[in-house]
Design a protein around this motif. Sequence first.
Motif, mmCIF file in Angstrom:
data_model
loop_
_atom_site.group_PDB
_atom_site.id
_atom_site.type_symbol
_atom_site.label_atom_id
_atom_site.label_comp_id
_atom_site.label_asym_id
_atom_site.label_seq_id
_atom_site.Cartn_x
_atom_site.Cartn_y
_atom_site.Cartn_z
ATOM 1 N N PHE A 68 65.712 35.264 -2.526
ATOM 2 C CA PHE A 68 65.014 34.791 -1.325
ATOM 3 C C PHE A 68 65.986 34.634 -0.157
ATOM 4 O O PHE A 68 67.126 34.202 -0.352
ATOM 5 N N LYS A 69 65.521 34.919 1.060
ATOM 6 C CA LYS A 69 66.143 34.386 2.264
ATOM 7 C C LYS A 69 65.525 33.009 2.472
ATOM 8 O O LYS A 69 64.330 32.803 2.198
ATOM 9 N N ILE A 70 66.310 32.073 2.976
ATOM 10 C CA ILE A 70 65.822 30.700 3.099
ATOM 11 C C ILE A 70 65.274 30.434 4.495
ATOM 12 O O ILE A 70 65.969 30.640 5.490
ATOM 13 N N PHE A 71 64.039 29.980 4.546
ATOM 14 C CA PHE A 71 63.422 29.524 5.811
ATOM 15 C C PHE A 71 62.930 28.116 5.524
ATOM 16 O O PHE A 71 61.921 27.940 4.836
ATOM 17 N N ASP A 72 63.671 27.122 6.016
ATOM 18 C CA ASP A 72 63.258 25.753 5.712
ATOM 19 C C ASP A 72 62.044 25.382 6.560
ATOM 20 O O ASP A 72 62.085 25.485 7.787
ATOM 21 N N CYS A 73 60.984 24.962 5.884
ATOM 22 C CA CYS A 73 59.751 24.614 6.613
ATOM 23 C C CYS A 73 59.967 23.394 7.513
ATOM 24 O O CYS A 73 59.170 23.133 8.414
ATOM 25 N N ASN A 74 61.063 22.638 7.289
ATOM 26 C CA ASN A 74 61.394 21.540 8.210
ATOM 27 C C ASN A 74 61.645 22.071 9.617
ATOM 28 O O ASN A 74 61.336 21.402 10.606
ATOM 29 N N PHE A 75 62.257 23.271 9.696
ATOM 30 C CA PHE A 75 62.469 23.913 11.001
ATOM 31 C C PHE A 75 61.110 24.133 11.679
ATOM 32 O O PHE A 75 60.928 23.850 12.867
ATOM 33 N N ALA A 76 60.141 24.612 10.900
ATOM 34 C CA ALA A 76 58.804 24.851 11.456
ATOM 35 C C ALA A 76 58.087 23.533 11.757
ATOM 36 O O ALA A 76 57.285 23.459 12.699
ATOM 37 N N ALA A 77 58.369 22.492 10.981
ATOM 38 C CA ALA A 77 57.775 21.182 11.285
ATOM 39 C C ALA A 77 58.285 20.682 12.632
ATOM 40 O O ALA A 77 57.545 20.056 13.404
ATOM 41 N N ASP A 78 59.554 20.975 12.935
ATOM 42 C CA ASP A 78 60.084 20.638 14.268
ATOM 43 C C ASP A 78 59.311 21.392 15.358
ATOM 44 O O ASP A 78 59.000 20.831 16.414
ATOM 45 N N LEU A 79 59.014 22.664 15.087
ATOM 46 C CA LEU A 79 58.221 23.436 16.067
ATOM 47 C C LEU A 79 56.838 22.802 16.225
ATOM 48 O O LEU A 79 56.310 22.664 17.331
ATOM 49 N N THR A 80 56.239 22.440 15.102
ATOM 50 C CA THR A 80 54.892 21.855 15.133
ATOM 51 C C THR A 80 54.874 20.590 15.977
ATOM 52 O O THR A 80 53.967 20.388 16.788
ATOM 53 N N ILE A 81 55.886 19.752 15.801
ATOM 54 C CA ILE A 81 55.839 18.478 16.514
ATOM 55 C C ILE A 81 56.086 18.678 18.005
ATOM 56 O O ILE A 81 55.546 17.938 18.839
ATOM 57 N N MET A 82 56.863 19.693 18.373
ATOM 58 C CA MET A 82 57.023 19.995 19.797
ATOM 59 C C MET A 82 55.675 20.425 20.384
ATOM 60 O O MET A 82 55.282 20.015 21.476
ATOM 61 N N GLU A 83 54.953 21.286 19.641
ATOM 62 C CA GLU A 83 53.642 21.761 20.103
ATOM 63 C C GLU A 83 52.626 20.615 20.156
ATOM 64 O O GLU A 83 51.928 20.410 21.140
ATOM 65 N N GLU A 84 52.546 19.893 19.047
ATOM 66 C CA GLU A 84 51.520 18.861 18.911
ATOM 67 C C GLU A 84 51.802 17.692 19.857
ATOM 68 O O GLU A 84 50.883 17.123 20.447
ATOM 69 N N GLY A 85 53.089 17.344 19.998
ATOM 70 C CA GLY A 85 53.469 16.258 20.908
ATOM 71 C C GLY A 85 53.190 16.639 22.352
ATOM 72 O O GLY A 85 52.668 15.829 23.140
ATOM 73 N N SER A 86 53.502 17.889 22.719
ATOM 74 C CA SER A 86 53.242 18.344 24.097
ATOM 75 C C SER A 86 51.745 18.365 24.376
ATOM 76 O O SER A 86 51.289 17.996 25.465
ATOM 77 N N GLU A 87 50.999 18.820 23.375
ATOM 78 C CA GLU A 87 49.536 18.855 23.545
ATOM 79 C C GLU A 87 48.986 17.447 23.743
ATOM 80 O O GLU A 87 48.108 17.209 24.589
ATOM 81 N N PHE A 88 49.531 16.485 22.986
ATOM 82 C CA PHE A 88 49.057 15.106 23.124
ATOM 83 C C PHE A 88 49.343 14.566 24.530
ATOM 84 O O PHE A 88 48.471 13.947 25.156
ATOM 85 N N ILE A 89 50.549 14.829 25.021
ATOM 86 C CA ILE A 89 50.895 14.349 26.373
ATOM 87 C C ILE A 89 49.961 14.987 27.403
ATOM 88 O O ILE A 89 49.479 14.322 28.328
ATOM 89 N N HIS A 90 49.689 16.279 27.228
ATOM 90 C CA HIS A 90 48.797 16.981 28.153
ATOM 91 C C HIS A 90 47.398 16.343 28.142
ATOM 92 O O HIS A 90 46.796 16.092 29.188
ATOM 93 N N ARG A 91 46.903 16.060 26.928
ATOM 94 C CA ARG A 91 45.560 15.451 26.832
ATOM 95 C C ARG A 91 45.555 14.044 27.416
ATOM 96 O O ARG A 91 44.622 13.642 28.118
ATOM 97 N N LEU A 92 46.603 13.272 27.109
ATOM 98 C CA LEU A 92 46.677 11.884 27.582
ATOM 99 C C LEU A 92 46.735 11.850 29.111
ATOM 100 O O LEU A 92 45.975 11.116 29.762
ATOM 101 N N HIS A 93 47.615 12.670 29.684
ATOM 102 C CA HIS A 93 47.730 12.724 31.148
ATOM 103 C C HIS A 93 46.415 13.157 31.777
ATOM 104 O O HIS A 93 45.953 12.563 32.757
ATOM 105 N N GLY A 94 45.809 14.199 31.203
ATOM 106 C CA GLY A 94 44.555 14.722 31.759
ATOM 107 C C GLY A 94 43.465 13.666 31.752
ATOM 108 O O GLY A 94 42.711 13.512 32.723
ATOM 109 N N ASN A 95 43.374 12.907 30.660
ATOM 110 C CA ASN A 95 42.349 11.860 30.574
ATOM 111 C C ASN A 95 42.642 10.716 31.532
ATOM 112 O O ASN A 95 41.723 10.167 32.147
ATOM 113 N N LEU A 96 43.940 10.349 31.669
ATOM 114 C CA LEU A 96 44.291 9.265 32.603
ATOM 115 C C LEU A 96 43.963 9.659 34.040
ATOM 116 O O LEU A 96 43.588 8.820 34.865
ATOM 117 N N LYS A 97 44.083 10.963 34.326
ATOM 118 C CA LYS A 97 43.797 11.430 35.683
ATOM 119 C C LYS A 97 42.321 11.769 35.872
ATOM 120 O O LYS A 97 41.913 12.179 36.968
#
Length: 353
Positions: A68-97
């Motif tokens: 196997f070549k190693i692809f640690d899913c933790n790396f992808a979890a970091d990607l997920t949290i950048m996406e999901e966290g950014s989406e949350f901020i976008h939704r929160l800001h949009g609702n506040l405005k």
Amino acid sequence: CLVNCPFGAINETHSALDVVIKKLADPNTQVVGIIAPAVRVAVGEEFGFAKGELVTNKLYGAMNQAGFKIFDCNFAADLTIMEEGSEFIHRLHGNLKGEADAGALPQFTSCCPGWVRYLETQYPSLLPNLSTAKSPQQMAGTVAKTYGANVYDMPPENIFTVSVMPCTSKKFEASRPEFNDAWAYHKNNGSSAAEYPDVDAVLTTREMAQLLKLLEIDLAKANDFEGDSLFSHYTGAGTIFGTTGGVMEAAVRTAHKVLTGDEMAQLDFEPVRGLEGVKEAEITLFDKSLGQEITAKVAVVHDMGKNVAPILKDVMAGTSPYHFIEVMNCAGGCVNGGGQPIDGSGTSWLGKA
Ligand code: SF4
């Protein structure tokens, strides 16, 4: 026994292992192993390590020895949290405005396929609340066959992605027809590659142990290996996805950094840790882009069958106090998933039957 089911009811285990073994022996294929956060603290149990002993580099070494070549899913979890966290901020800001297209709150996490399927079938009107971010498994598969094709210097159709998960429902997630983004990417970039899924095969933690034993590789004797590309690098935020509250803790850290410009002074976010069925927390911080103090309320739910219904009832009624809710199907989160080792004592990772 899963492998020798006399009724043929469970033959997926056998076929997944057979396919992976064949691919590992194919000189024209590069097999990429995507290792979930919760696997590394459990697979050692199958090779004589103490329960809960961390064997990350031994597992990398054993899988590398298998081809196997190693692809640690933790790396992808970091990607997920950048996406999901950014989406949350976008939704929160949009609702506040008061923006009309701000997106629904509370936002729900989307990385547990058991939870996603439950929402689809039981509460379809709440699907807009689900984060649009793909799970770490699916992000890893897409990245391995797009950006990874350059890293591995292989045509994407010759890359075979195998995720190693603590979870049986990840097999279902990988089979969902919408998850062939890598193929769409290459088609849009002029490739004539035939359609292929982002994740080709899913092995549970138990099945990975079986695979290594079939290949006569002893995890305990494997050389420690650090990984062979940036896909083996990750943060602590990606690692804690494996337990209840981990996704929320990672999201709170990310949101704090993005909104205030500073890391949290104390990275451990204790209110979302522990094994209470529903945990809640409130975060007040100064939002630089809005120029004002804001407060977000979050909740964390695990052991979904027992705990999620009252939370969803409030969301349906429009009375939920929360802005962001993490839901995991399994008690304790993925570390206690259905694909983890069973020690025969009748106890689970939580120490109870
Ligand atoms: Fe799978 Fe359970 Fe984790 Fe959900 S909580 S992703 S069902 S292991």
